[in-house]
Motif scaffolding. Structure first.
Motif, short mmCIF file in Angstrom:
data_model
loop_
_atom_site.label_atom_id
_atom_site.label_comp_id
_atom_site.label_asym_id
_atom_site.label_seq_id
_atom_site.Cartn_x
_atom_site.Cartn_y
_atom_site.Cartn_z
N LYS A 79 0.82 -1.20 0.00
CA LYS A 79 0.00 0.00 0.00
C LYS A 79 0.85 1.26 0.00
O LYS A 79 0.35 2.36 -0.12
N TRP A 80 2.16 1.08 0.21
CA TRP A 80 3.08 2.21 0.13
C TRP A 80 3.07 2.72 -1.29
O TRP A 80 3.27 1.97 -2.24
N GLY A 81 2.86 3.98 -1.47
CA GLY A 81 2.82 4.49 -2.83
C GLY A 81 2.89 6.00 -2.88
O GLY A 81 2.92 6.67 -1.85
N ILE A 82 2.93 6.51 -4.08
CA ILE A 82 2.94 7.95 -4.30
C ILE A 82 1.61 8.32 -4.94
O ILE A 82 1.29 7.86 -6.04
N GLY A 83 0.85 9.13 -4.24
CA GLY A 83 -0.44 9.56 -4.76
C GLY A 83 -0.27 10.75 -5.68
O GLY A 83 0.60 11.60 -5.49
N VAL A 84 -1.10 10.83 -6.69
CA VAL A 84 -1.06 11.96 -7.61
C VAL A 84 -2.49 12.38 -7.92
O VAL A 84 -3.37 11.53 -8.13
N SER A 85 -2.74 13.68 -7.91
CA SER A 85 -4.07 14.20 -8.18
C SER A 85 -4.02 15.18 -9.34
O SER A 85 -3.04 15.92 -9.49
N TRP A 86 -5.05 15.19 -10.16
CA TRP A 86 -5.13 16.13 -11.27
C TRP A 86 -6.60 16.30 -11.62
O TRP A 86 -7.47 15.68 -11.00
N LYS A 87 -6.89 17.16 -12.57
CA LYS A 87 -8.28 17.42 -12.93
C LYS A 87 -8.53 17.14 -14.40
O LYS A 87 -7.71 17.43 -15.25
N TYR A 88 -9.69 16.54 -14.67
CA TYR A 88 -10.20 16.43 -16.03
C TYR A 88 -11.54 17.15 -16.04
O TYR A 88 -12.48 16.73 -15.35
N LYS A 89 -11.61 18.28 -16.76
CA LYS A 89 -12.79 19.15 -16.73
C LYS A 89 -13.07 19.50 -15.27
O LYS A 89 -12.22 20.05 -14.59
N ASN A 90 -14.25 19.13 -14.76
CA ASN A 90 -14.56 19.44 -13.36
C ASN A 90 -14.38 18.24 -12.44
O ASN A 90 -14.80 18.26 -11.29
N TYR A 91 -13.76 17.18 -12.96
CA TYR A 91 -13.58 15.97 -12.16
C TYR A 91 -12.21 16.00 -11.46
O TYR A 91 -11.18 15.98 -12.13
N PRO A 92 -12.19 16.05 -10.13
CA PRO A 92 -10.92 15.89 -9.42
C PRO A 92 -10.55 14.40 -9.37
O PRO A 92 -11.28 13.59 -8.81
N LEU A 93 -9.46 14.03 -10.01
CA LEU A 93 -9.07 12.63 -10.13
C LEU A 93 -7.85 12.33 -9.27
O LEU A 93 -7.04 13.21 -8.98
N HIS A 94 -7.74 11.07 -8.88
CA HIS A 94 -6.62 10.65 -8.04
C HIS A 94 -6.23 9.22 -8.38
O HIS A 94 -7.08 8.38 -8.68
N ALA A 95 -4.93 8.97 -8.34
CA ALA A 95 -4.42 7.61 -8.51
C ALA A 95 -3.21 7.45 -7.62
O ALA A 95 -2.61 8.43 -7.17
N LYS A 96 -2.83 6.21 -7.36
CA LYS A 96 -1.66 5.94 -6.52
C LYS A 96 -0.79 4.88 -7.17
O LYS A 96 -1.26 3.79 -7.49
#
Length: 279
Positions: free
Chosen positions: A217-234
């Motif tokens: 579960k150790w990871g680097i999270g990253v967030s960005w936006k597509y249009k009005n959607y706040p997206l996140h992945a790790k």
């Protein structure tokens, strides 16, 4: 024999500046400095075609190098903010003005000359190089340890994520990393936006469970936006250190329950590939 990115970056940038190391004692001529400046630009253009996630390609960078006039001047150069600077660029005029004495002052630190030249050319290209982010991004390409690229489509349009790790074969233990996202593909970006690491949906308590499974579960999270959607992945430890293909789960982060607790909603699964940069 396959030549690594590290060797190419070192060779291209070092040759561009060291070929003109004639100004150790006395200041070089304007013609010598202009040749040095443009040679750095030509080398940087080659790197733009090698380093993943850079916002312009080799052809675009080279075109600007060929069509931009370089002028060395004795005049002090003052930015619009009223600060004396090393150089100023004028995109509409395709002109870069460089202070002669300040360039000479960097004769012991050729990295500064390299960064400055790239920074000014990016200004002509209208790429936001605030705090020298993109110029350093290009220069650091020679220290790449691993690259993760994710090319995918949303509503029929191509998009990408790019994750570069520097200085070690482990992304988690590297000397640094950067992330970019935008339209197009990782190899041919149409736009490019730097992203920052995020801790959303990622807790240190996930690790401290006293068993090996927690490490996954150790990871680097990253967030960005597509249009009005706040997206996140790790990107987890295994994905960042092993070579090969993997699927990255992307979540939308704008749903909350009645108690105001964030409820991530699965947005999509995107294909990614992780590659280590060979020495």
């Amino acid at each position: 024999m396959k030549v690594s990115i590290q060797i190419l970056v070192f060779f291209l940038l070092s040759v561009a500046v060291k070929s003109y190391a004639t100004d150790i004692i006395t200041r070089g001529t304007a013609a010598e400095y202009i040749d040095e400046f443009t040679d750095i630009g030509k080398s940087a253009a080659k790197l733009a075609g090698i380093v993943p996630g850079f916002p312009v390609n080799e052809g675009q960078f080279l075109e600007v190098v060929k069509t931009t006039r370089i002028e060395f001047t004795e005049d002090k150069l003052i930015s619009p903010q009223g600060i004396e600077v090393d150089a100023l660029n004028y995109p509409a005029k395709k002109l870069i003005r460089v202070n002669w004495n300040r360039w000479f002052r960097y004769r012991w630190t050729t990295d500064n000359r390299t960064q400055l030249a790239i920074h000014e050319y990016l200004g002509i290209l209208k790429v936001d190089d605030s705090k020298y982010y993109w110029s350093q991004f290009l220069i650091k390409g020679g220290q790449l340890a691993s690259v993760i690229t994710c090319d995918f489509e949303i509503e029929g349009q191509p998009y990408y994520l790019n994750f570069n790790s520097y200085g070690n074969t482990s992304s988690i233990k590297s000397t640094g990393f950067d992330m970019t996202a935008g339209k197009g593909t990782a190899s041919a970006p149409q736009t490019s936006e730097p992203l920052v690491a995020s801790s959303v949906n990622f807790r240190w308590s996930d690790i401290l469970k006293g068993n090996f499974e927690g490490i996954e579960k150790w990871g680097i999270g990253v967030s960005w936006k597509y249009k009005n959607y706040p997206l996140h992945a790790k990107i987890n430890l295994k994905q960042s250190t092993d070579e090969g293909n993997f699927d990255l789960e992307v979540f939308e982060l704008n749903s909350f329950d009645a108690n105001g607790i964030l409820k991530p909603r699965h947005f999509m699964t995107i294909p990614c590939i992780s590659k280590k940069i060979k020495d």
